[in-house]
Design a protein around this motif. Structure first.
Motif, mmCIF file in Angstrom:
data_model
loop_
_atom_site.group_PDB
_atom_site.id
_atom_site.type_symbol
_atom_site.label_atom_id
_atom_site.label_comp_id
_atom_site.label_asym_id
_atom_site.label_seq_id
_atom_site.Cartn_x
_atom_site.Cartn_y
_atom_site.Cartn_z
ATOM 1 N N ILE A 1 38.368 30.884 28.329
ATOM 2 C CA ILE A 1 39.338 32.139 28.271
ATOM 3 C C ILE A 1 39.203 33.018 29.468
ATOM 4 O O ILE A 1 39.994 33.432 30.141
ATOM 5 C CB ILE A 1 38.910 32.864 27.016
ATOM 6 N N VAL A 2 37.792 33.389 30.001
ATOM 7 C CA VAL A 2 37.562 34.134 31.128
ATOM 8 C C VAL A 2 38.104 33.219 32.153
ATOM 9 O O VAL A 2 38.573 34.153 33.010
ATOM 10 C CB VAL A 2 36.064 34.216 31.332
ATOM 11 N N SER A 3 37.880 32.200 32.370
ATOM 12 C CA SER A 3 38.328 31.586 33.587
ATOM 13 C C SER A 3 40.002 31.472 33.636
ATOM 14 O O SER A 3 40.667 31.751 34.689
ATOM 15 C CB SER A 3 38.003 29.977 33.757
ATOM 16 N N ILE A 4 40.576 31.359 32.523
ATOM 17 C CA ILE A 4 42.210 31.324 32.654
ATOM 18 C C ILE A 4 42.462 32.820 32.911
ATOM 19 O O ILE A 4 43.613 33.010 33.818
ATOM 20 C CB ILE A 4 42.689 31.053 31.223
ATOM 21 N N LEU A 5 41.893 34.006 32.189
ATOM 22 C CA LEU A 5 42.181 35.231 32.525
ATOM 23 C C LEU A 5 42.163 35.589 33.968
ATOM 24 O O LEU A 5 42.912 36.215 34.887
ATOM 25 C CB LEU A 5 41.401 36.244 31.808
ATOM 26 N N LEU A 6 40.972 34.939 34.566
ATOM 27 C CA LEU A 6 40.715 35.359 35.976
ATOM 28 C C LEU A 6 41.527 34.644 37.045
ATOM 29 O O LEU A 6 41.938 35.089 38.099
ATOM 30 C CB LEU A 6 39.066 35.073 36.253
ATOM 31 N N PHE A 7 42.250 33.652 36.519
ATOM 32 C CA PHE A 7 43.014 32.644 37.464
ATOM 33 C C PHE A 7 44.280 33.483 37.518
ATOM 34 O O PHE A 7 45.037 33.498 38.270
ATOM 35 C CB PHE A 7 43.271 31.449 36.664
ATOM 36 N N LEU B 1 43.759 36.270 39.991
ATOM 37 C CA LEU B 1 43.911 35.571 41.291
ATOM 38 C C LEU B 1 45.312 35.398 41.666
ATOM 39 O O LEU B 1 45.799 35.415 42.768
ATOM 40 C CB LEU B 1 43.035 34.463 41.153
ATOM 41 N N TYR B 2 46.165 34.745 40.775
ATOM 42 C CA TYR B 2 47.541 34.382 41.011
ATOM 43 C C TYR B 2 48.391 35.629 41.498
ATOM 44 O O TYR B 2 49.155 35.663 42.291
ATOM 45 C CB TYR B 2 47.991 33.373 39.913
ATOM 46 N N LYS B 3 48.102 36.784 40.609
ATOM 47 C CA LYS B 3 48.887 38.031 40.761
ATOM 48 C C LYS B 3 48.601 38.539 42.217
ATOM 49 O O LYS B 3 49.270 39.271 42.871
ATOM 50 C CB LYS B 3 48.767 38.920 39.744
ATOM 51 N N SER B 4 47.080 38.479 42.507
ATOM 52 C CA SER B 4 46.694 38.982 43.834
ATOM 53 C C SER B 4 46.975 38.424 44.773
ATOM 54 O O SER B 4 47.382 38.844 45.933
ATOM 55 C CB SER B 4 45.259 38.932 43.606
ATOM 56 N N HIS B 5 47.383 37.030 44.650
ATOM 57 C CA HIS B 5 47.832 36.305 45.651
ATOM 58 C C HIS B 5 49.200 36.712 45.928
ATOM 59 O O HIS B 5 49.879 36.944 47.235
ATOM 60 C CB HIS B 5 47.848 34.779 45.397
ATOM 61 N N TYR B 6 50.024 36.914 44.865
ATOM 62 C CA TYR B 6 51.407 37.326 44.942
ATOM 63 C C TYR B 6 51.599 38.631 45.710
ATOM 64 O O TYR B 6 52.412 39.104 46.407
ATOM 65 C CB TYR B 6 52.123 37.193 43.737
ATOM 66 N N GLN B 7 50.636 39.673 45.396
ATOM 67 C CA GLN B 7 50.615 40.841 45.733
ATOM 68 C C GLN B 7 50.156 40.849 47.330
ATOM 69 O O GLN B 7 50.907 41.809 48.139
ATOM 70 C CB GLN B 7 49.467 41.851 45.151
ATOM 71 N N TYR B 8 49.376 40.093 47.780
ATOM 72 C CA TYR B 8 48.995 40.232 49.233
ATOM 73 C C TYR B 8 49.562 38.975 49.946
ATOM 74 O O TYR B 8 49.131 38.738 50.980
ATOM 75 C CB TYR B 8 47.346 39.829 49.158
ATOM 76 N N LEU C 1 32.577 32.188 38.550
ATOM 77 C CA LEU C 1 32.381 33.076 39.566
ATOM 78 C C LEU C 1 32.965 32.612 40.776
ATOM 79 O O LEU C 1 33.394 33.363 41.694
ATOM 80 C CB LEU C 1 30.974 32.359 39.641
ATOM 81 N N ILE C 2 33.619 31.381 41.159
ATOM 82 C CA ILE C 2 34.273 30.761 42.198
ATOM 83 C C ILE C 2 35.604 31.789 42.377
ATOM 84 O O ILE C 2 35.933 32.365 43.445
ATOM 85 C CB ILE C 2 34.599 29.513 41.969
ATOM 86 N N ILE C 3 36.147 31.999 41.035
ATOM 87 C CA ILE C 3 37.508 32.701 41.044
ATOM 88 C C ILE C 3 37.158 34.161 41.280
ATOM 89 O O ILE C 3 37.868 34.893 42.111
ATOM 90 C CB ILE C 3 38.185 32.650 39.752
ATOM 91 N N LEU C 4 36.200 34.680 40.736
ATOM 92 C CA LEU C 4 35.657 36.019 41.150
ATOM 93 C C LEU C 4 35.704 36.267 42.578
ATOM 94 O O LEU C 4 35.899 37.191 43.246
ATOM 95 C CB LEU C 4 34.658 36.462 40.220
ATOM 96 N N PHE C 5 34.959 35.277 43.375
ATOM 97 C CA PHE C 5 34.605 35.479 44.411
ATOM 98 C C PHE C 5 36.061 35.533 45.289
ATOM 99 O O PHE C 5 36.097 36.153 46.285
ATOM 100 C CB PHE C 5 33.722 34.264 44.946
ATOM 101 N N LEU C 6 36.739 34.579 44.942
ATOM 102 C CA LEU C 6 38.209 34.759 45.591
ATOM 103 C C LEU C 6 38.813 36.032 45.517
ATOM 104 O O LEU C 6 39.401 36.635 46.448
ATOM 105 C CB LEU C 6 39.243 33.493 45.233
ATOM 106 N N ILE C 7 38.901 36.620 44.397
ATOM 107 C CA ILE C 7 39.537 37.909 44.169
ATOM 108 C C ILE C 7 38.573 38.788 44.745
ATOM 109 O O ILE C 7 39.627 39.755 45.324
ATOM 110 C CB ILE C 7 39.404 38.226 42.564
#
Length: 652
Positions: free
Chosen positions: A63-69, A72-79, A10-16
């Motif tokens: 598994i969900v947490s890893i995929l979401l992370f 998140l990492y890719k979106s950080h790189y993108q933005y 949930l935290i990672i989804l919020f950051l995304i």
């Protein structure tokens, strides 16, 4: 540990989601919707293969947490070139703004302080006290135990039909918490978090209606201090859960009406929130219907093909979430809605009948500790029925289970989660409607007018379709939650810049809410005279005793049943029960003694009986001797009291 495993995605989804949205509140709602859809997906997939166990649930969330992370990492790189939009920088900016608001005006500081005090107090009650609400004991929590034993949320045979045919979302979330924590310690928090989410949603609705910051804060505070909401927020029913999803649906509906051309995520969130509301509780159909009509008519009037396609997409998103549960019900009963709700349907649809229900449902919120006033109101309502409506005030065609209408209430029922009224809040509703029309605000804001019409329509539809019952005030909770936004909006336009009046209002709300926190009838912090059912507060009462707050006479009986089965080393127990039996305390007590015990509802015609031969059959409040006779032909009655009979297999 379980809270961390579930909260991390949930935290990672919020950051995304926050990377694409500057609003913390909107990002939070989007993240919660996505998180819930993931939970449903995990539950349904694991259930298909009977893998709803600790190992697979834990692994799925990891598994969900890893995929979401990774996302998140890719979106950080993108933005990364837009550093100013990163969540942590935006949060820092928002905290600075909040600090400035505190320095400029104490209203916001007081409001957030009140929210912290009230919510943390309710959270403490929710964690310390186990589930002990009657409906929770009969089906909300009982089905969680059966799902865990079956390793699947598939329908199973049961004497308590509500365990399987009612919408299951709140139970799904509790099941994950219970599997991961191996206890029901966090089960009550599902409603508590729904209360917090509802505050966020109604503040956003108030903003959509045109409320200023003070109005948005007031909306949140009014929502937080609803007496029935305070009591519901520490139990395991689903009235606050459905209120939250309905508030989300209404917020996204208002956004869609303002601009239906926005991105697909808004359409997705609208359809998903409606689907999740329906997947939580059947009353969502009633509360959502007027808003669906408003949404549909407005969209069709635009004669815009793109908007029409989005309307179809919303319907498909809603259906996709519920299709599994609907299909299960259709296979058994031939209807997606099941059968347990049939007894609540109205049988008379005349104007007097609807008026009768409307008056009696309003009366539920006017019960006070002053019995003379209650008697006066009761006599007035009876007089209206006899002289103007031409109906008996307890007409069986419009009254659930032929319950006698009465305004006379014992004090503990005024602070009970099933019967408490919302007197101050209903006065605020009437007051806000009055000043809204007196100030002619509808001329400048047709959205607020249609919003008010939709809310009133929901109450009329509710009284048209459902029989009156003395426990209906909890079913009104979504209406009070949604009205919180309207009250905040009208008060903000009425008070305007008179900031000290906001302080007085917030202080009054907090003072009036305290008795419902302290003297919760089944989960009291303190015992005072006859305001509570329990003889002591929850912090000085044994947890096992708290399970029986709603049916204290059963405690000793269940203790004896557990002792008897343990003494005979019985590992397979068949259950034969009435249709509204609080079986959860017995299940949890037996499982706490031996988690390998196999507990199932036992049916003569059930094919599973060939593979399941219990060493004991426990009959609880079951009076049909002719039915049970073939079941117990190989068993001897070995223990009995007024409520429970135990039959042991002959060779034991």
């Amino acid at each position: 540990m379980s809270a961390i495993i579930i909260a991390l995605p949930l935290i990672i989804l919020f950051l995304i989601t926050h990377r694409k949205n500057n609003s913390l509140r909107v990002s939070l709602l989007s993240a919660i919707i996505l998180w819930t859809l993931i939970l449903i997906t995990i539950t349904e997939i694991l259930s298909l293969f009977k893998l709803l166990t600790f190992t697979f649930v834990f692994s799925s969330w990891m598994i969900v947490s890893i995929l979401l992370f990774v996302i998140l990492y890719k979106s950080h790189y993108q933005y990364k070139s837009k550093f100013q939009l990163l969540p942590y920088s935006q949060i820092k900016i928002n905290l600075t703004k909040l600090k400035n608001l505190k320095n400029k005006n104490s209203t916001f500081f007081l409001g957030f302080l009140y929210i912290l005090i009230i919510s943390s107090s309710i959270a403490a009650i929710a964690i310390v006290s186990p589930p002990n609400n009657w409906d929770s004991m009969t089906y909300h929590m009982s089905r969680v135990i059966h799902w865990m034993q079956n390793r699947s949320v598939a329908h199973y045979q049961t004497y308590i039909v509500r365990q399987v045919d009612t919408p299951p979302l709140a139970g799904f979330i509790i099941t994950h918490l219970q599997i991961l924590s191996r206890s029901d310690r966090f089960a009550n928090l599902v409603q508590w978090f729904s209360m917090l989410g509802s505050m966020v949603a109604v503040s956003l609705i108030a903003k959509r209606l045109g409320a200023n910051l003070y109005g948005q804060l007031t909306s949140a505070m009014i929502c937080l201090t609803i007496p029935m909401g305070i009591l519901q927020a520490s139990n395991t029913q689903n009235d606050y859960v459905v209120s939250f999803w309905l508030a989300c649906f209404v917020y996204y509906t208002l956004g869609f009406l303002v601009d239906s051309s926005k991105n697909r995520s808004k359409t997705f969130n609208l359809g998903a929130s409606l689907g999740l509301a329906i997947f939580t509780k059947a009353t969502a159909y009633i509360y959502a219907f007027p808003f669906c009509v408003w949404l549909s008519v407005s969209t069709l009037r635009q004669k815009n093909l793109q908007s029409f396609k989005k309307l179809i997409a919303i319907a498909l998103f809603t259906a996709a979430i519920n299709i599994s549960h609907w299909y299960k019900n259709i296979l058994i009963w031939g209807t997606p809605f099941g059968v347990s709700g049939n007894i609540t349907k109205n049988e008379l649809f005349t104007f007097p009948a609807i008026s009768s229900n409307l008056i009696r449902n309003l009366a539920l919120h006017f019960v006070t500790v002053y019995q003379q006033l209650n008697i006066f109101v009761e006599h007035l309502i009876i007089f209206i029925h006899h002289n103007f409506l031409g109906l008996n005030v307890s007409d069986s065609r419009t009254t659930f289970l032929d319950v006698k209408f009465s305004m006379i209430s014992i004090p503990s029922m005024i602070f009970h989660e099933d019967t408490a009224g919302n007197l101050v809040h209903i006065i605020l509703i009437f007051f806000s409607i009055a000043i809204y029309f007196v100030n002619k605000k509808w001329k400048d804001n047709y959205t607020s007018l249609f919003y008010l019409i939709s809310l009133i329509s929901t109450f009329i539809i509710f009284n048209t379709l459902l029989k009156w019952q003395p426990w209906a005030s909890r079913l009104h909770l979504p209406l009070f939650v949604l009205f919180s936004a309207f009250i905040g909006y009208t008060i903000s336009t009425f008070i305007k810049d008179k900031k000290h009046l906001y302080n007085y209002l917030l202080s009054l709300l907090i003072i009036l809410s305290l008795p419902y926190i302290i003297f919760n009838s089944t989960r009291p912090i303190l015992k005072y005279k006859n305001l509570t059912i329990l003889p002591k507060g929850i912090f000085v009462t044994d947890r096992e005793e708290l399970y029986f707050a709603s049916q204290r006479t059963l405690q000793q009986t269940y203790i004896e049943v557990v002792k008897f089965l343990n003494d005979h080393s019985c590992k397979k127990v068949g259950l034969v029960t009435g249709g509204d039996v609080p079986e959860y305390p017995l299940l949890i007590m037996l499982l706490s003694q031996d988690n390998k015990i196999d507990l199932r509802h036992f049916f003569l015609q059930d094919k599973q009986n060939k593979n399941f031969q219990p060493c004991a059959i426990v009959s609880i409040q079951f009076d049909n001797e002719e039915y049970i006779a073939p079941l117990i032909k190989d068993y001897n009655k070995s223990w009995t009291d007024n409520l429970v009979n135990i039959y042991l297999k002959n060779n034991i």
